[in-house]
Design a protein around this motif. Sequence first.
Motif, short mmCIF file in Angstrom:
data_model
loop_
_atom_site.label_atom_id
_atom_site.label_comp_id
_atom_site.label_asym_id
_atom_site.label_seq_id
_atom_site.Cartn_x
_atom_site.Cartn_y
_atom_site.Cartn_z
N GLN A 69 0.82 -1.21 0.00
CA GLN A 69 0.00 0.00 0.00
C GLN A 69 0.86 1.26 0.00
OE1 GLN A 69 -1.80 1.04 4.12
NE2 GLN A 69 -1.50 -1.18 4.16
N ALA A 128 -8.19 -1.84 -4.88
CA ALA A 128 -7.80 -1.74 -3.47
C ALA A 128 -8.90 -2.37 -2.62
CB ALA A 128 -7.59 -0.28 -3.09
N PRO A 129 -8.53 -3.04 -1.51
CA PRO A 129 -7.20 -3.19 -0.92
C PRO A 129 -6.44 -4.44 -1.36
CG PRO A 129 -8.82 -3.93 0.65
CD PRO A 129 -9.58 -3.51 -0.59
N TRP A 145 -3.66 -5.16 -2.88
CA TRP A 145 -2.52 -4.35 -3.28
C TRP A 145 -1.72 -4.97 -4.42
CZ3 TRP A 145 -3.85 -0.06 -1.31
CH2 TRP A 145 -4.46 0.00 -0.05
#
Length: 376
Positions: free
Chosen positions: A120, A160-161, A163
Motif C-alpha cells: 500500500q 484496493a485493498p 494491493w
Amino acid sequence: MIRWLRVVVPLGWLATAAVLFFASEGLRVYLEWRFAKKLDDVIDFGLRIAAGAAFLFGVFRASAYNPFARTHYRIWLHTTPWRRGRRLPLGPIFLVAQDMVLLGVATALAWQVYGERALQIPVLFLFVYLFGIATTLRRAGERGLSYVVWAGLGGIAYFAPDWQAALPMAAAVYAPAAFGLWRALGTLGRDMTIETPPEKTATIGGEGFLGWPYDALGPKFSRCPRIEFFDAVCVSLLAGWLFFVAGSHFGADRIHVSILVLYAAGAIGPLVRLGFYTTGYKPPISLWGRLATGRLLIHGYDQALVAPLLAAAMTCMIPLLGLWGLQLDDRIVFPVTVTVVLFILTAMGPDLKKWRLTGNHRIEPAANKQIAIQVG
C-alpha cells in the motif's frame, strides 16, 4: 547519495519520516518482547507512518516541480530558452530513480513485518501523485488524457485493498499521465502572450461596471458557465464509473447506500441546474396568470425546465425499469442512471447564455441585490 536524493525530496522530511518509522517499530518490538506475543496485526504504527509519508511524498512530487500547478513558474519558463527534453530548473516532474529507491526501501522495510500490506506504500504514493497530475493535465490543455487518468484512478480504487492487483494498475495509469505531461511541456517552448490578471474595477450587482439591469441586458456575462459536449460526455461516463467503483466497496449495504446517494443526487442536481437558469430570471406571468390566459406552456421560458424535470424522472424510472422490470444487476443499473442523469443535466439545452439573452422571461434584481465594490 544524500545529494542524489535531495533532487526529489527535502532531507528534513525524509529524516523525520525515518525517525518516526523506526521509533514506532522499536516500540512494537519492545511490546512484543514484553508480552511474548506477535502484535503486528494490532500495532501497525510503522506501516501507517510509512503510508502517511508516501501520501505526503506524492503530494509534493505532483505539485512542487509541476509548472502547470505553479502559475509564476510556468510564466517564467516561457521567458527562458528552456525547451522540452531539457532538465526542469526546480526538479523533475516525472518519476525518476530516486523515487523508486525511496519507495523500494520503505516497502522492503515494511514487508519484513507486514507482508503484502506493505504494497500500500507505493500504491498510495502513485495514487496521490497521479491524482495531482490529473488535476493539472486539463489546465495544461490535455483534456482527453486527463479523463483517461481519472478513469485509471477509479481502477486503482476498484482493486484496493488487493494491493497486488492495485500496484500494476497504478503503474499502468502512469503511462498516459506521463504522456500527457510530455505533450503539455511542449507548449512551454512556444511563444506566449502572458495573460495579466484583470484589473479590479468598481462593480455594482456583481456583474460589471454598469450594474443591474444594464449588465443583465448586455451580451456579456461574467457568470455564465458552459460545459462543452465533449466534457459532458466524459464527465458523465466518468461519474458512472466512479459510482460503480464506490458501490463495489459498499458491501452488504450496497443497494441501500446506492439508492440513498442516487436519489439525493437526483434531487440536488436538477435543483442546481434550475437555479443557474431561474435565479433572477422569472416567468413572464405567474401560475395564476397562465391559468387565466390559457397560456399553460410558454416555450421561450419553459424550455429551461425540461432538462431538470427529465433528469429527475430518469432518476426514478431507470432503477425501476432496470431492477424490477428487466431484473438487471444493481451494480450496472445505478452507474448507468448516474451517467444518463448527469449527461442530461450537463449536455441538454438550451444554452444558458443564449437563453438569458433570448428567453421569454422577466429579469428581477433578486440575484443582484448585493452590491460588491472592488477598488483597485
